[in-house]
Enzyme design. Structure first.
Site, mmCIF file in Angstrom:
data_model
loop_
_atom_site.group_PDB
_atom_site.id
_atom_site.type_symbol
_atom_site.label_atom_id
_atom_site.label_comp_id
_atom_site.label_asym_id
_atom_site.label_seq_id
_atom_site.Cartn_x
_atom_site.Cartn_y
_atom_site.Cartn_z
ATOM 1 N N GLU A 1 41.891 18.591 -52.820
ATOM 2 C CA GLU A 1 42.962 19.326 -52.153
ATOM 3 C C GLU A 1 44.095 18.349 -51.877
ATOM 4 O OE1 GLU A 1 41.710 22.898 -49.239
ATOM 5 O OE2 GLU A 1 40.889 20.970 -48.653
ATOM 6 N N ASN A 38 38.100 24.213 -46.098
ATOM 7 C CA ASN A 38 37.429 24.267 -44.803
ATOM 8 C C ASN A 38 37.913 25.399 -43.918
ATOM 9 O OD1 ASN A 38 35.505 22.251 -45.109
ATOM 10 N ND2 ASN A 38 36.998 20.648 -44.725
ATOM 11 N N SER A 63 39.765 16.358 -43.663
ATOM 12 C CA SER A 63 39.390 17.689 -44.126
ATOM 13 C C SER A 63 40.008 18.789 -43.281
ATOM 14 C CB SER A 63 37.863 17.826 -44.112
ATOM 15 O OG SER A 63 37.348 17.544 -42.829
ATOM 16 N N HIS A 104 42.328 15.351 -50.014
ATOM 17 C CA HIS A 104 40.995 15.700 -49.533
ATOM 18 C C HIS A 104 40.015 15.842 -50.690
ATOM 19 C CE1 HIS A 104 38.198 18.886 -47.596
ATOM 20 N NE2 HIS A 104 37.694 17.676 -47.457
#
Length: 281
Positions: A151, A189, A118, A139
């Protein structure tokens, strides 16, 4: 074409990834060093499939075939003939690098090596392999069977062929791709974890209670859950690990982890998984 995939790590993310792969007709080899974790993952996948069937999202009759496509193993060598291997272990860079070094020597030539990291740079992970063109970030969001986003992160050497095969797989899983450049935290993130960290600072500095911080963000910005509730769901150790990656990667003080978050992790208050975080469970 990805017909057989290995998944490394049978925790919440790894089991979710195995679930969605098998549901879409892909043979899965699920690896973990702990036999008990593999058993827990298989049981959890079956329960989640049954839940989907009760909601009318899946035919009950399809469950045995889906489960039959998942094989578990404690030997990484069993991933040798996979078309893709997806790493989904703890967010610790040294561990991921060790796994990719081993995978590179085990999985057949031409296979794609993907990481569900992440926050850790894909280029750095790819550099420990002899096939950096075949390494990519993939991700998934938690919980994997429910969340619609993946992602996809290209490392500096990731080939167009690897990128195309990965995005085709995301589409086959019925999910959407968001493409990110290879910088710490990627998209989600990079934005989400500093928000959680700032919520922890608001608590640390006595601006508001846990409940009022979460209420403010839920009702004031229409988020489904407040940032501190979300932190407990993600795991405070994971949140801290990502903040550290951002802080180290950008060398910018705005990514400094909140001292309260650090202390809570040191105390073992990691959120839902330990029964105590910003809330008690």
């Amino acid at each position: 074409m990805i017909n057989k995939a290995g998944v490394l790590g049978a925790g919440q993310m790894g089991s979710g990834i195995a679930h969605v792969l098998a549901q879409q007709g892909i043979e899965v080899v699920l690896f973990d060093i702990a036999e008990a974790q593999l058993a827990k993952a298989v049981s959890g996948i079956e329960k989640n499939l049954e839940r989907q069937a009760k909601k009318g999202q899946l035919e009950s009759a399809a469950i045995p075939a889906i489960m039959g496509r998942i094989r578990t193993t404690q030997a990484m060598e069993d991933l040798a003939d996979c078309d893709m291997a997806i790493e989904a272990v703890t967010e610790k860079e040294a561990l991921k690098l060790e796994i990719f070094r081993k995978l590179d020597g085990i999985v057949k030539a031409g296979a794609i090596l993907a990481s569900n990291t992440s926050s850790i740079p894909i280029t750095r992970i790819a550099a420990v392999t002899g096939r950096p063109d075949k390494v990519i970030g993939m991700h998934f969001m938690n919980p994997v069977p429910v969340m619609q986003l993946v992602e996809v992160i290209r490392g500096l050497a990731t080939s167009d062929e690897t990128f195309a095969a990965t995005t085709a797989l995301v589409a086959k899983l019925g999910k959407e791709t968001a493409v990110s450049a290879d910088y710490p935290g990627f998209i989600v993130n990079r934005i989400l974890i500093p928000m959680i960290n700032e919520a922890a600072f608001a608590l640390f500095e006595g601006i508001a209670t846990v409940e009022d911080i979460d209420k403010g963000m839920k009702l004031g910005t229409n988020q489904p859950m407040g940032p501190l509730t979300l932190a407990d769901f993600i795991g405070l150790d994971t949140c801290l690990a990502i903040m550290n990656v951002l802080h180290e990667g950008f060398k910018d003080s705005k990514y400094r982890p909140c001292p309260l978050l650090v202390k809570m992790v040191e105390a073992g208050y990691l959120g839902r998984k330990t029964g105590r975080g910003f809330y008690t469970y």
